[in-house]
Design a protein around this motif. Structure first.
Motif, PDB file in Angstrom:
ATOM      1  N   ILE A 289       1.142  -1.234  -0.069  1.00 29.26           N
ATOM      2  CA  ILE A 289       0.202  -0.433  -0.281  1.00 29.26           C
ATOM      3  C   ILE A 289       0.733   1.127  -0.193  1.00 29.26           C
ATOM      4  N   VAL A 290       0.784   1.794  -1.234  1.00 31.40           N
ATOM      5  CA  VAL A 290       1.719   3.056  -1.498  1.00 31.40           C
ATOM      6  C   VAL A 290       0.454   4.352  -0.843  1.00 31.40           C
ATOM      7  N   VAL A 291       0.894   5.354  -0.039  1.00 29.44           N
ATOM      8  CA  VAL A 291      -0.245   7.092  -0.203  1.00 29.44           C
ATOM      9  C   VAL A 291       1.297   7.659   0.388  1.00 29.44           C
ATOM     10  N   SER A 292       0.642   8.768   0.765  1.00 33.91           N
ATOM     11  CA  SER A 292       0.908   9.705   0.951  1.00 33.91           C
ATOM     12  C   SER A 292       1.561  10.176   2.723  1.00 33.91           C
ATOM     13  N   ARG A 293       0.421   9.965   3.261  1.00 35.08           N
ATOM     14  CA  ARG A 293       0.778   9.877   4.692  1.00 35.08           C
ATOM     15  C   ARG A 293      -0.030   8.681   5.311  1.00 35.08           C
ATOM     16  N   HIS A 294       0.279   8.157   6.578  1.00 37.57           N
ATOM     17  CA  HIS A 294       0.658   7.417   7.273  1.00 37.57           C
ATOM     18  C   HIS A 294      -1.463   7.378   7.464  1.00 37.57           C
ATOM     19  N   ARG A 295      -2.340   8.068   7.475  1.00 38.07           N
ATOM     20  CA  ARG A 295      -3.446   7.709   8.392  1.00 38.07           C
ATOM     21  C   ARG A 295      -4.134   7.515   6.569  1.00 38.07           C
TER      22      ARG A 295
ATOM     23  N   LEU B  28       4.805   8.491   1.684  1.00 34.14           N
ATOM     24  CA  LEU B  28       6.017   9.687   0.789  1.00 34.14           C
ATOM     25  C   LEU B  28       6.148  10.415   1.713  1.00 34.14           C
ATOM     26  N   ALA B  29       6.106  10.846   2.139  1.00 38.80           N
ATOM     27  CA  ALA B  29       6.092  11.914   3.479  1.00 38.80           C
ATOM     28  C   ALA B  29       5.219  10.925   4.914  1.00 38.80           C
ATOM     29  N   GLU B  30       5.838  12.041   6.040  1.00 40.48           N
ATOM     30  CA  GLU B  30       6.302  11.462   7.631  1.00 40.48           C
ATOM     31  C   GLU B  30       4.915  12.177   7.744  1.00 40.48           C
ATOM     32  N   ASP B  31       3.766  11.940   8.771  1.00 40.12           N
ATOM     33  CA  ASP B  31       2.532  12.201   9.522  1.00 40.12           C
ATOM     34  C   ASP B  31       2.681  12.173  10.776  1.00 40.12           C
ATOM     35  N   ASP B  32       1.926  13.194  11.471  1.00 44.73           N
ATOM     36  CA  ASP B  32       1.868  13.334  12.487  1.00 44.73           C
ATOM     37  C   ASP B  32       1.629  12.308  14.166  1.00 44.73           C
ATOM     38  N   ARG B  33       2.000  12.329  14.385  1.00 45.00           N
ATOM     39  CA  ARG B  33       1.953  11.502  15.822  1.00 45.00           C
ATOM     40  C   ARG B  33      -0.099  10.375  16.405  1.00 45.00           C
ATOM     41  N   GLU B  34      -0.937  11.196  16.074  1.00 43.68           N
ATOM     42  CA  GLU B  34      -1.920  10.664  15.245  1.00 43.68           C
ATOM     43  C   GLU B  34      -2.134   9.336  14.587  1.00 43.68           C
ATOM     44  N   GLY B  35      -1.617  10.171  13.342  1.00 43.58           N
ATOM     45  CA  GLY B  35      -2.016   9.777  12.304  1.00 43.58           C
ATOM     46  C   GLY B  35      -1.174   8.384  12.080  1.00 43.58           C
ATOM     47  N   ARG B  36       0.140   8.508  13.232  1.00 41.38           N
ATOM     48  CA  ARG B  36       0.482   6.909  12.307  1.00 41.38           C
ATOM     49  C   ARG B  36       0.229   6.247  13.855  1.00 41.38           C
ATOM     50  N   ALA B  37      -0.195   6.552  14.938  1.00 40.31           N
ATOM     51  CA  ALA B  37      -0.834   6.112  15.893  1.00 40.31           C
ATOM     52  C   ALA B  37      -2.091   5.297  15.034  1.00 40.31           C
ATOM     53  N   THR B  38      -2.600   5.654  14.094  1.00 38.54           N
ATOM     54  CA  THR B  38      -4.529   5.517  13.880  1.00 38.54           C
ATOM     55  C   THR B  38      -2.969   4.309  13.006  1.00 38.54           C
ATOM     56  N   LEU B  39      -2.099   4.510  11.883  1.00 38.22           N
ATOM     57  CA  LEU B  39      -1.463   2.954  11.213  1.00 38.22           C
ATOM     58  C   LEU B  39      -1.325   2.276  11.662  1.00 38.22           C
ATOM     59  N   ASP B  40      -0.826   2.380  12.811  1.00 36.78           N
ATOM     60  CA  ASP B  40      -0.591   1.543  13.688  1.00 36.78           C
ATOM     61  C   ASP B  40      -1.526   0.442  14.082  1.00 36.78           C
ATOM     62  N   ARG B  41      -2.217   0.686  14.775  1.00 34.67           N
ATOM     63  CA  ARG B  41      -3.821   0.290  14.978  1.00 34.67           C
ATOM     64  C   ARG B  41      -4.535  -0.267  14.518  1.00 34.67           C
ATOM     65  N   ALA B  42      -4.308  -0.288  12.697  1.00 36.43           N
ATOM     66  CA  ALA B  42      -5.119  -0.816  11.751  1.00 36.43           C
ATOM     67  C   ALA B  42      -4.191  -2.146  11.497  1.00 36.43           C
TER      68      ALA B  42
ATOM     69  N   THR C  30       8.723   5.025   5.711  1.00 41.40           N
ATOM     70  CA  THR C  30       8.129   6.808   4.528  1.00 41.40           C
ATOM     71  C   THR C  30       9.582   6.457   4.120  1.00 41.40           C
ATOM     72  N   VAL C  31       9.287   6.526   2.776  1.00 43.19           N
ATOM     73  CA  VAL C  31      10.334   7.031   0.956  1.00 43.19           C
ATOM     74  C   VAL C  31      10.852   8.571   1.503  1.00 43.19           C
ATOM     75  N   GLY C  32       9.839   9.344   1.796  1.00 37.65           N
ATOM     76  CA  GLY C  32      10.030  11.153   1.377  1.00 37.65           C
ATOM     77  C   GLY C  32      10.256  11.042  -0.117  1.00 37.65           C
ATOM     78  N   ALA C  33       9.524  10.179  -0.940  1.00 32.09           N
ATOM     79  CA  ALA C  33       9.722  10.944  -2.108  1.00 32.09           C
ATOM     80  C   ALA C  33       8.547  11.963  -2.536  1.00 32.09           C
ATOM     81  N   GLN C  34       7.675  12.156  -1.571  1.00 30.65           N
ATOM     82  CA  GLN C  34       6.479  13.272  -1.941  1.00 30.65           C
ATOM     83  C   GLN C  34       7.304  14.583  -2.232  1.00 30.65           C
ATOM     84  N   GLU C  35       8.014  15.208  -1.094  1.00 29.64           N
ATOM     85  CA  GLU C  35       8.305  16.556  -1.992  1.00 29.64           C
ATOM     86  C   GLU C  35       9.809  16.286  -2.847  1.00 29.64           C
ATOM     87  N   SER C  36      10.433  15.398  -3.101  1.00 29.85           N
ATOM     88  CA  SER C  36      11.685  15.712  -4.190  1.00 29.85           C
ATOM     89  C   SER C  36      11.244  15.022  -5.541  1.00 29.85           C
TER      90      SER C  36
END
Length: 509
Positions: free
Chosen positions: A11-17, A37-51, A68-74
């Motif tokens: 699964i490839v998405v913009s941010r974790h949530r 492709l970009a880092e999410d905030d703590r809540e977004g990362r936690a939501t994905l971890d639960r999923a 997090t691959v970091g391709a979103q900005e570059s």
């Protein structure tokens, strides 16, 4: 299946949530990995971890923590490509590269969306990387793109940007079969070596332009398969243009014709042309071809090619606004008709006409509500098969019927297709094929024209990650095809030409 018996899904998405709904859609047995492709905030990362933990509890294998691959900005796909090489996915789930607008800002002359623009950017970046990975590895990778507003209770098919490919197994002019499926890098083809034989060649990546990951296969009156897809090209002033393209196979196993552009109902505009829906097409009894597509305003537009080869310009069918689900059928009189699921209700709208030059008539009295993503042309002329919105049970309807006919077999998901004219002890039957429980292939049959007499379903195994397909060839032999979790074509033949519905073991190509 793959050697390990496990389908690898990335699964490839913009941010974790944004991965949460896609993780929730996966079923037991698959191996899930998530790339952001970009880092999410703590809540977004936690939501994905639960999923992901919940996915593990229901039987999925989780291939490590989200990365997090970091391709979103570059905008670079190099890091994403490295991850794909390591993961070697069979299937990739992405966000919608062309989200549906909810309004239009007339002052700025731009559409209004209710999703973040980074969703589309992430999908396009990921699609480019997955294409490169497939070209490098030589193994087909199936890609699905998902809308952000899908109803999770109705399954993943309800939110697909490009419809599932049906009727992808087809008999050619010389009696040999071909299988066509979309992949990240374009159309892949398998070709039967001899009519009725067990030997096949493929998968073969067919040359062509960069296509979006969808495909429509339509057979003409002479038995030649025509392929329809969407091609994305950059515009000089920025943005992208999307056009409907078509290629034809005039000889089984031989090269396709070049992909010819049929244009778009909204050409040349960086916003409007991107919003085109996936095409539907049908041939009529005169040999004419009509192609439909959902346009920017959520109406239906069409072009038609006469038997003399001449094309009309794009024209608009006025009426109900439609969703991205258009299905064509050809009636017993040889006339093409269109069914479309409404955008703002659970209804279905039908357009029909008398003759290739007749005026299209809109019919809003279609008496059923389908589950999104489940409509397909039935095996008999003029019939439509769909899954009931409430029960998920496959049903059959034809114009003039007061109500649809339930077919049983409410397990599984996705469209139901089939083949007609299957002989059993001197009687003609229609064969139906669908996914069953756990994705296993299920086959049913009923007396031709008498679906109301009952359908007998039988699960044959042969789990398929795509809609299974069936063909009855000119000799009467019935061939079934599935696409396995390990990205292989699997084939099974009916054991008799004239009795029973027993099929031989599945063998992979």
């Amino acid at each position: 299946m793959s050697a390990s018996g496990t389908e690898r899904v990335t699964i490839v998405v913009s941010r974790h949530r944004e991965a949460v709904a896609l993780v929730a859609a996966e079923t037991a047995g698959v191996e899930i990995s998530v790339l952001c492709l970009a880092e999410d905030d703590r809540e977004g990362r936690a939501t994905l971890d639960r999923a992901l933990k919940e996915a593990g509890r229901r039987g999925c294998q989780v291939g490590g923590a989200p990365r997090t691959v970091g391709a979103q900005e570059s905008g670079s796909t190099a890091g994403l490509l490295r991850e794909l090489r390591a993961l070697r996915p069979h299937r990739v789930r992405l966000q919608d590269p062309d989200p549906v607008h909810i309004g239009y800002d007339a002052e700025r002359d731009v559409p209004v969306y209710d999703v973040d623009p980074e969703h589309a950017a992430a999908a396009l970046t990921a699609l480019s990387a997955v294409r490169d990975h497939q070209l490098e590895s030589g193994t087909p990778v199936h890609v699905t793109c998902h809308r952000a507003d899908a109803d999770e209770q109705l399954g993943t098919a309800s939110g697909l940007r490009y419809p599932q490919t049906t009727h992808w197994l087809t008999e050619g002019f010389d009696g040999r079969l071909s299988a066509f499926l979309p992949s990240a890098a374009g159309v892949v083809r398998w070709t039967q070596s001899e009519p009725g034989g067990a030997a096949w060649r493929g998968p073969e990546l067919l040359p062509g332009p960069r296509l979006m990951p969808g495909l429509r296969v339509v057979r003409d009156l002479h038995g030649f398969p025509h392929l329809f897809a969407l091609r994305r090209t950059p515009l000089k002033d920025g943005g992208d243009d999307i056009a409907i393209v078509r290629a034809t196979q005039y000889g089984t196993g031989r090269p396709l014709t070049p992909w010819h552009s049929l244009g778009s109902p909204n050409p040349g505009n960086r916003y409007r042309s991107r919003a085109i829906g996936f095409p539907a097409a049908a041939f009529d009894a005169t040999g004419g071809l009509v192609v439909f597509a959902r346009n920017f305003g959520h109406g239906v537009s069409y072009r038609q090619q006469g038997a003399d080869g001449a094309w009309t310009p794009w024209q608009h069918l006025r009426g109900v606004r439609v969703a991205d689900e258009l299905v064509t059928v050809t009636t017993g009189r040889g006339e093409a008709e269109l069914f479309a699921r409404a955008r703002d209700s659970a209804a279905v709208v039908r357009w029909y006409r008398t003759g290739p030059d007749g005026t299209w008539t809109e019919d809003r009295a279609v008496p059923f509500a389908p589950r999104p993503g489940s409509m397909a042309a039935g095996p008999e002329p003029g019939t439509l098969v769909f899954r009931d919105l409430r029960t998920n049970e496959p049903c059959l309807w034809w114009p003039g019927a007061t109500a649809p006919v339930p077919l049983g077999g409410a397990d599984g998901a996705g469209p139901v297709t089939g083949a007609r004219g299957v002989e059993v002890d001197g009687w003609a039957y229609s064969l139906l094929i669908r996914s069953g429980s756990g994705g296993a292939c299920a086959v049913g049959a009923h007396a031709e024209g008498r679906a109301d007499a009952g359908v007998w379903w039988n699960e044959l195994g042969g789990e398929s990650v795509l809609v299974p397909a069936a063909v009855r060839d000119r000799t009467g032999l019935v061939t079934l095809a599935t696409f396995t979790a390990g990205a292989q074509l699997a084939i099974s033949h009916r054991e008799s030409l004239s009795s029973g519905f027993d099929f031989g073991r599945w063998h992979t190509v």
